[in-house]
Design an enzyme around this catalytic site. Structure first.
Site, PDB file in Angstrom:
ATOM      1  N   GLU A  51       0.810  -1.205   0.000  1.00 20.17           N
ATOM      2  CA  GLU A  51       0.000   0.000   0.000  1.00 20.17           C
ATOM      3  C   GLU A  51       0.846   1.257   0.000  1.00 20.17           C
ATOM      4  O   GLU A  51       2.035   1.228   0.296  1.00 20.17           O
ATOM      5  CB  GLU A  51      -0.944  -0.008   1.191  1.00 20.17           C
ATOM      6  CG  GLU A  51      -0.241  -0.163   2.511  1.00 20.17           C
ATOM      7  CD  GLU A  51      -1.256  -0.403   3.614  1.00 20.17           C
ATOM      8  OE1 GLU A  51      -1.785   0.583   4.119  1.00 20.17           O
ATOM      9  OE2 GLU A  51      -1.507  -1.565   3.954  1.00 20.17           O
ATOM     10  N   CYS A 109       0.330   2.609   8.867  1.00 24.56           N
ATOM     11  CA  CYS A 109       1.083   1.523   8.264  1.00 24.56           C
ATOM     12  C   CYS A 109       0.371   0.181   8.230  1.00 24.56           C
ATOM     13  O   CYS A 109       0.043  -0.363   9.270  1.00 24.56           O
ATOM     14  CB  CYS A 109       2.300   1.259   9.123  1.00 24.56           C
ATOM     15  SG  CYS A 109       3.587   2.355   8.822  1.00 24.56           S
TER      16      CYS A 109
HETATM   17  N1  SAH Z   1      10.171   0.397   9.318  1.00 32.30           N
HETATM   18  C1  SAH Z   1      10.364   1.811   9.299  1.00 32.30           C
HETATM   19  C2  SAH Z   1       9.405   2.593   8.425  1.00 32.30           C
HETATM   20  C3  SAH Z   1       7.944   2.236   8.396  1.00 32.30           C
HETATM   21  S1  SAH Z   1       6.841   2.806   9.584  1.00 32.30           S
HETATM   22  C4  SAH Z   1      10.355   2.353  10.698  1.00 32.30           C
HETATM   23  O1  SAH Z   1      10.123   1.603  11.624  1.00 32.30           O
HETATM   24  O2  SAH Z   1      10.650   3.523  10.872  1.00 32.30           O
HETATM   25  C5  SAH Z   1       6.681   4.522   9.506  1.00 32.30           C
HETATM   26  C6  SAH Z   1       6.421   5.116  10.892  1.00 32.30           C
HETATM   27  O3  SAH Z   1       5.074   4.847  11.362  1.00 32.30           O
HETATM   28  C7  SAH Z   1       7.353   4.558  11.941  1.00 32.30           C
HETATM   29  O4  SAH Z   1       7.801   5.598  12.739  1.00 32.30           O
HETATM   30  C8  SAH Z   1       6.450   3.615  12.705  1.00 32.30           C
HETATM   31  O5  SAH Z   1       6.962   3.331  13.975  1.00 32.30           O
HETATM   32  C9  SAH Z   1       5.162   4.386  12.702  1.00 32.30           C
HETATM   33  N2  SAH Z   1       3.958   3.613  13.010  1.00 32.30           N
HETATM   34  C10 SAH Z   1       3.701   2.322  12.810  1.00 32.30           C
HETATM   35  N3  SAH Z   1       2.487   1.996  13.246  1.00 32.30           N
HETATM   36  C11 SAH Z   1       1.946   3.126  13.732  1.00 32.30           C
HETATM   37  C12 SAH Z   1       0.699   3.438  14.337  1.00 32.30           C
HETATM   38  N4  SAH Z   1      -0.222   2.519  14.515  1.00 32.30           N
HETATM   39  N5  SAH Z   1       0.490   4.719  14.704  1.00 32.30           N
HETATM   40  C13 SAH Z   1       1.423   5.677  14.528  1.00 32.30           C
HETATM   41  N6  SAH Z   1       2.617   5.436  13.970  1.00 32.30           N
HETATM   42  C14 SAH Z   1       2.873   4.185  13.584  1.00 32.30           C
END
Ligand code: SAH
Length: 354
Positions: A87, A333
């Protein structure tokens, strides 16, 4: 079958020469792919097109569905040539449109609040599959290479970019290359959960993008509760790697901090975070956790987020609360894919071998 979008301009020159075609064909192919064209649509002689189609996917990444939010955010569900789903999101800001791209199908980092990692990592995306997401969206939005409708990129879709290092690096080189989409590194943010060796390696590549680290905690103990990667690397090691990136590129770095009610969002956490980051050339992006159906954690309230922000800024830390865009269409995400898989996505990967 291979992915033609994986190739750099110089690799395409080699390929075209091998086919006995004139060098300008390489430029035509490169531009065509960057414009989001399928192989069938490339303006090349039929013989060359058939040779390409014999080895390469016609359309490695297809837009399967688009969901629009009233705030203008669009969420894309892409289908890969082997049936996997990924996505992406396009967010509209005053300064341009930011596309969020995926780097892996799923993720194996296991963060407790994240939907992308629910089924683990199914496979890495190739450089061309990452690029094709951008080319497809730019095209769909009516953009061209001269007038791009995708001006900024964040590598924050599903996947951990540094767990797919070589392909992500090749993608970054191609997407910033002149003659193609030519998106400036300064307009690209790469978010990592903090794979320290790759952060250090990346500092040496000399690509001055916005390095973003998902911190989400102010102590290692706290971080280990929500992020398994914290068992491998400490916050101190992450801060050292960030300092190294700043030294090499002159770019300040960014920390993502998702505010989780009852977990990391109290004033004591804000104070500790401020002490940790004081004096560092960094910025903190706060976001209220986007609640994920499959996870039990709750996002902090708006008032809580504002109080946390104030505590940081009062302590001299540069910080903002990120607007949560497209929450109504599963903005976080992996949410869209997870939802899709739960409804009828049992077909994902189902075309394998058929
Ligand atoms: N794997 C990488 C990039 C993908 S996630 C990383 O961990 O940085 C992109 C961002 O969204 C990351 O900061 C992640 O921790 C955050 N994220 C994931 N799930 C989330 C959620 N439910 N609410 C808010 N941020 C979230």
């Amino acid at each position: 079958m291979k992915v033609l979008q994986d190739l750099s301009m110089s690799a395409l020159c080699g390929l075209v020469a091998e086919c006995g075609e004139k060098p300008f064909r390489a430029k035509q192919i490169f531009e065509g792919l960057m414009q989001g064209k399928t192989l069938l649509e490339l303006p090349v002689p039929a013989a060359l097109r058939s040779r390409l189609l014999a080895e390469y996917e016609n359309e490695p990444v297809k837009i399967k569905e688009v969901f629009s939010s009233p705030d203008g955010t669009e969420k894309f569900l892409f289908e890969l040539h082997d049936g996997h789903l990924i996505e992406g999101v396009l967010m509209r800001y005053r300064y341009g449109n930011t596309q969020c791209v995926s780097t892996q199908v799923g993720c194996r980092m296991g963060c407790k609040f994240c939907a992308s990692t629910l089924n683990g990592r199914l496979r890495d995306l190739t450089a061309g599959e990452i690029l094709a997401q951008v080319a497809a969206v730019n095209r769909r939005e009516g953009g061209s290479l001269k007038e791009r409708r995708v001006t900024n990129l964040v590598l924050m879709g599903s996947g951990e970019p540094f767990d797919n290092y070589d392909n992500v690096l090749a993608f970054l080189k191609n997407v910033t290359a002149e003659g193609g989409l030519h998106i400036s590194a300064r307009n690209i943010s790469l978010s990592t959960c903090g794979l320290v060796p790759e952060m250090r390696r990346f500092a040496e590549e000399g690509i001055p993008l916005n390095l973003t680290v998902s911190l989400h905690a102010s102590t290692d103990e706290e971080r280990r509760r929500t992020m398994p990667i914290a068992n491998r690397f400490t916050i101190a090691e992450i801060l050292d790697a960030c300092a190294c990136y700043f030294e090499k590129t002159g770019r300040r770095y960014i920390f993502e901090y998702a505010l989780i009610d009852g977990e990391n969002a109290d004033m004591v956490h804000a104070k500790r975070l401020a002490d940790l980051l004081k004096g560092r050339p960094c910025h903190v992006n706060l976001i209220r956790l986007n609640e994920v159906k499959e996870r039990s954690m709750r996002g902090a309230s708006e008032e809580n987020a504002q109080a946390f922000l104030k505590a940081l800024t009062d302590a001299g830390i540069s910080a903002t609360v990120r607007r949560s865009m497209g929450a109504d269409i599963g903005g976080a995400c992996g949410q869209l894919r997870a939802k899709y898989l739960a409804s009828d996505g049992s077909s994902e990967g189902g075309r394998n071998g058929s």
